[in-house]
Scaffold this active site. Structure first.
Site, PDB file in Angstrom:
ATOM      1  N   THR A  35       0.834  -1.201   0.000  1.00  0.00           N
ATOM      2  CA  THR A  35       0.000   0.000   0.000  1.00  0.00           C
ATOM      3  C   THR A  35       0.871   1.253   0.000  1.00  0.00           C
ATOM      4  OG1 THR A  35      -0.034   0.141   2.420  1.00  0.00           O
ATOM      5  CG2 THR A  35      -1.757  -1.161   1.381  1.00  0.00           C
ATOM      6  N   ARG A  65      -7.937   6.669   4.589  1.00  0.00           N
ATOM      7  CA  ARG A  65      -8.581   6.000   5.719  1.00  0.00           C
ATOM      8  C   ARG A  65      -9.097   4.617   5.323  1.00  0.00           C
ATOM      9  NH1 ARG A  65     -12.229   9.672   9.781  1.00  0.00           N
ATOM     10  NH2 ARG A  65     -10.597  11.072  10.529  1.00  0.00           N
ATOM     11  N   LYS A 138      -5.072 -13.699  14.378  1.00  0.00           N
ATOM     12  CA  LYS A 138      -6.114 -14.685  14.684  1.00  0.00           C
ATOM     13  C   LYS A 138      -5.905 -15.954  13.870  1.00  0.00           C
ATOM     14  CE  LYS A 138     -11.069 -15.576  14.299  1.00  0.00           C
ATOM     15  NZ  LYS A 138     -12.436 -15.005  14.181  1.00  0.00           N
ATOM     16  N   ARG A 219      19.437  -7.841  34.070  1.00  0.00           N
ATOM     17  CA  ARG A 219      20.208  -9.057  34.369  1.00  0.00           C
ATOM     18  C   ARG A 219      19.380  -9.991  35.225  1.00  0.00           C
ATOM     19  NH1 ARG A 219      25.334  -7.544  37.366  1.00  0.00           N
ATOM     20  NH2 ARG A 219      25.584  -9.800  37.392  1.00  0.00           N
ATOM     21  N   HIS A 279      16.662   0.994  49.559  1.00  0.00           N
ATOM     22  CA  HIS A 279      15.622  -0.031  49.620  1.00  0.00           C
ATOM     23  C   HIS A 279      14.224   0.579  49.676  1.00  0.00           C
ATOM     24  CE1 HIS A 279      18.622  -3.119  49.814  1.00  0.00           C
ATOM     25  NE2 HIS A 279      19.171  -2.573  50.879  1.00  0.00           N
ATOM     26  N   GLU A 331      25.141   4.477  44.114  1.00  0.00           N
ATOM     27  CA  GLU A 331      24.640   3.660  43.013  1.00  0.00           C
ATOM     28  C   GLU A 331      24.139   4.509  41.846  1.00  0.00           C
ATOM     29  OE1 GLU A 331      24.354   0.480  42.267  1.00  0.00           O
ATOM     30  OE2 GLU A 331      24.670  -0.650  44.100  1.00  0.00           O
ATOM     31  N   PHE A 474      -2.618   8.249  62.374  1.00  0.00           N
ATOM     32  CA  PHE A 474      -2.874   8.662  63.753  1.00  0.00           C
ATOM     33  C   PHE A 474      -2.201   7.744  64.766  1.00  0.00           C
ATOM     34  CE2 PHE A 474      -6.926   6.182  62.861  1.00  0.00           C
ATOM     35  CZ  PHE A 474      -6.649   5.114  63.701  1.00  0.00           C
ATOM     36  N   ASP A 479       1.210   5.908  73.631  1.00  0.00           N
ATOM     37  CA  ASP A 479       2.586   5.456  73.818  1.00  0.00           C
ATOM     38  C   ASP A 479       3.515   5.909  72.685  1.00  0.00           C
ATOM     39  OD1 ASP A 479       1.325   3.807  71.997  1.00  0.00           O
ATOM     40  OD2 ASP A 479       1.918   1.919  72.948  1.00  0.00           O
ATOM     41  N   ARG A 521      -4.313  11.173  55.940  1.00  0.00           N
ATOM     42  CA  ARG A 521      -3.385  10.088  56.230  1.00  0.00           C
ATOM     43  C   ARG A 521      -2.441   9.874  55.049  1.00  0.00           C
ATOM     44  NH1 ARG A 521      -6.059   4.312  57.121  1.00  0.00           N
ATOM     45  NH2 ARG A 521      -5.801   4.218  54.860  1.00  0.00           N
TER      46      ARG A 521
END
Length: 525
Positions: A35, A65, A138, A219, A279, A331, A474, A479, A521
């Site tokens: 085409t 199209r 397909k 790797r 990390h 790194e 919260f 403590d 939060r």
């Protein structure tokens, strides 16, 4: 089952390697059907080509199209040659079978990234290409579909050896369906972006589609026994768009930590800031009057963990900062640019991976987390809480200096894995407690780390004395707060919302510290 190819349909946007591949097809007696621009390129190379319009007996219309959407083409692609009735239909309608399709799509992804307008983007949505590709894929039992020039050699070699086998055709079909899926996902994302209600943070559609192209094979993954690859989404930005200026190839963990560092420093894009990640958790975040100062203050929060860390900067890397970074093993360094002098400094450390980005990532957008058999999708935690929306819950108000540190700590703590407690002083973290099952343990670990860092720096007094503390969620009991008070913090910022808020506030009042509640939060898992 090996299949000989007598007729091939070629329609490609990316013409890399097209002519040499077509020459090998012709050498095997394959008829070429093509085409538009592909046909012209082949003819200019002196190859015999049959235009699609000669097959369909119908011209290309509507600015191209409509050209391949025709039974004369799709009948040849979809015919199951194991069925007599399909072969009879081909013969009755004068349709020749097609055993090979070579098709890559209009570059919609490239158009999106170039900033093309809506009208141009619509015209770059391929219809005929995906239709041919899907039909051929397909019918992989009889047709080979090639969507990637990287597969030309393997297909040509198979034809030269007698034909394509079923395993190859199935592998090519799987690649074709994946390509179509990624292509359509990009289109869906663009459509969604241009039609979404601005008042809705994320419109969670019934169907979610994601796509990406592999940019690197790793790797290994998180561990050596795991395989991994890195994929880039169209227009994704962030770590996936970073340019590797020097250093070894990125590892899986480099990319994960780099993403965490870049996301964290983006929260401080208006300041001169540095973030060090180890990390997936920041072990130091700081603002400074210079980039070198910001880096050094971030490093001093946890100098032991900073060794071998991943660094993200909010400003272009300069010579002074590069020299400080080069003084210890690092790194990865990520920055929005670098001076020539800085590049020369880093070049002396060839193992350091230096990544440059055009811009820091946006705080908004979506996040995907895979789970067994599915995935979770959510908006990014871009939760900014203005001071006017915060509530001082205690009798004592924060001082001006405490307010500044509380605002800094609240932005920083959301980048630390929950349960998270962070101590900050002078717009720098001085202790980080991350990922503990108990919020009390996070507070203790953060205070211990601050004390160890102070000893390393030769300070007799722990750095949490006179600091502020931030909690990502919260306090369920008093403590945790009492641990922070014992560490010497004078102000705390937390979401509030516990059934025992009154007890926690009373403990803060008893200790004479200020407590600010945000109503938001920052869990991070």
């Amino acid at each position: 089952m090996t299949t000989m190819v007598r007729r091939a349909l070629l329609s490609v946007w990316d013409k890399t390697g097209l002519v040499p591949f077509a020459e090998r097809l012709v050498a095997q007696g394959v008829e070429l059907v093509s085409t538009g621009g592909t046909s012209r390129a082949l003819k200019e190379a002196g190859l015999p080509v049959t235009d699609v319009s000669d097959v369909t007996k119908f011209p290309e219309i509507m600015d191209g199209r409509v050209k391949t959407l025709h039974p004369g083409i799709h009948g040849g692609l979809l015919a199951d040659l194991s069925k007599d009735e399909h072969k009879a239909a081909l013969q009755a309608h004068g349709i020749g079978p097609i055993g090979l399709v070579v098709c890559n799509l209009y570059p919609f992804e490239n158009a999106v990234e170039s900033g093309a307008g809506a009208a141009d983007l619509v015209e770059t949505i391929d219809v005929g290409g995906p239709s041919m590709t899907r039909a051929a894929a397909k019918n992989f039992a009889h047709v080979a579909i090639v969507v990637d020039p990287a597969d030309y050699d393997a297909v040509a070699a198979a034809l030269e050896a007698g034909g394509t086998d079923l395993a190859l055709r199935r592998r090519l079909a799987a690649k074709a369906f994946a390509r179509l899926s990624a292509y359509d996902a990009t289109i869906a994302a663009w459509m969604d972006e241009t039609t979404r209600d601005d008042d809705v943070a994320i419109d969670h559609k019934v169907w979610a589609a994601f796509g990406g192209k592999r940019v690197a094979e790793m790797r290994y993954g998180e561990n050596p026994h795991q395989s991994a690859a890195f994929y880039r989404a169209t227009g994704g930005g962030g770590i996936a768009s970073a340019r590797i200026v020097q250093g070894k190839a990125l590892s899986y963990n480099n990319v994960a930590d780099g993403d965490a560092a870049l996301s964290a420093v983006a929260d401080f894009k208006d300041e001169v800031a540095a973030v060090i990640v180890k990390h997936a958790n920041p072990c130091g975040i700081a603002i400074g009057s210079s980039l070198a100062e910001a880096y050094e203050r971030a490093r001093m929060c946890d100098p032991v963990s900073a060794f071998g860390g991943v660094i993200a900067l909010s400003r272009p890397l300069d010579k002074d900062t590069a020299e400080k970074i080069a003084a210890i093993f690092t790194e990865v360094v990520i920055a929005p640019g670098a001076t020539d002098e800085a590049l020369a400094v880093v070049a002396a450390k060839p193992n350091v991976r230096l990544l440059l980005v055009d811009a820091l990532p946006e705080l908004s957008g979506t996040m995907v987390h895979t789970v067994g058999g599915g995935f979770l999708l959510q908006s990014k935690d871009d939760g900014f809480v203005p001071r006017s929306a915060m509530t001082v819950a205690t009798k004592r108000q924060p001082t001006v200096a405490e307010w500044a540190d509380l605002a800094f700590a609240w932005r920083a703590v959301k980048h630390i894995k929950s349960n998270a407690i962070l101590y900050a002083r002078g717009q720098a973290t001085v202790g980080v407690g991350a990922g503990q099952m108990s919020r009390v343990d996070s507070a203790r670990i953060a205070a211990w780390k601050a004390a160890e860092a102070a000893k390393t720096a030769g300070d007799a007094e722990t750095w949490t004395k006179g600091s502020v503390a931030a909690s990502d969620a919260f306090f369920p009991f008093a403590d945790g707060l009492e641990t922070i008070v014992a560490a010497g913090a004078t102000a705390v910022i937390q979401p509030g919302g516990s059934r025992r808020d009154d007890e926690v506030i009373a403990a803060a009042d008893a200790a004479g510290i200020a407590m600010v509640m945000t109503g938001m939060r920052h869990f991070r898992h």
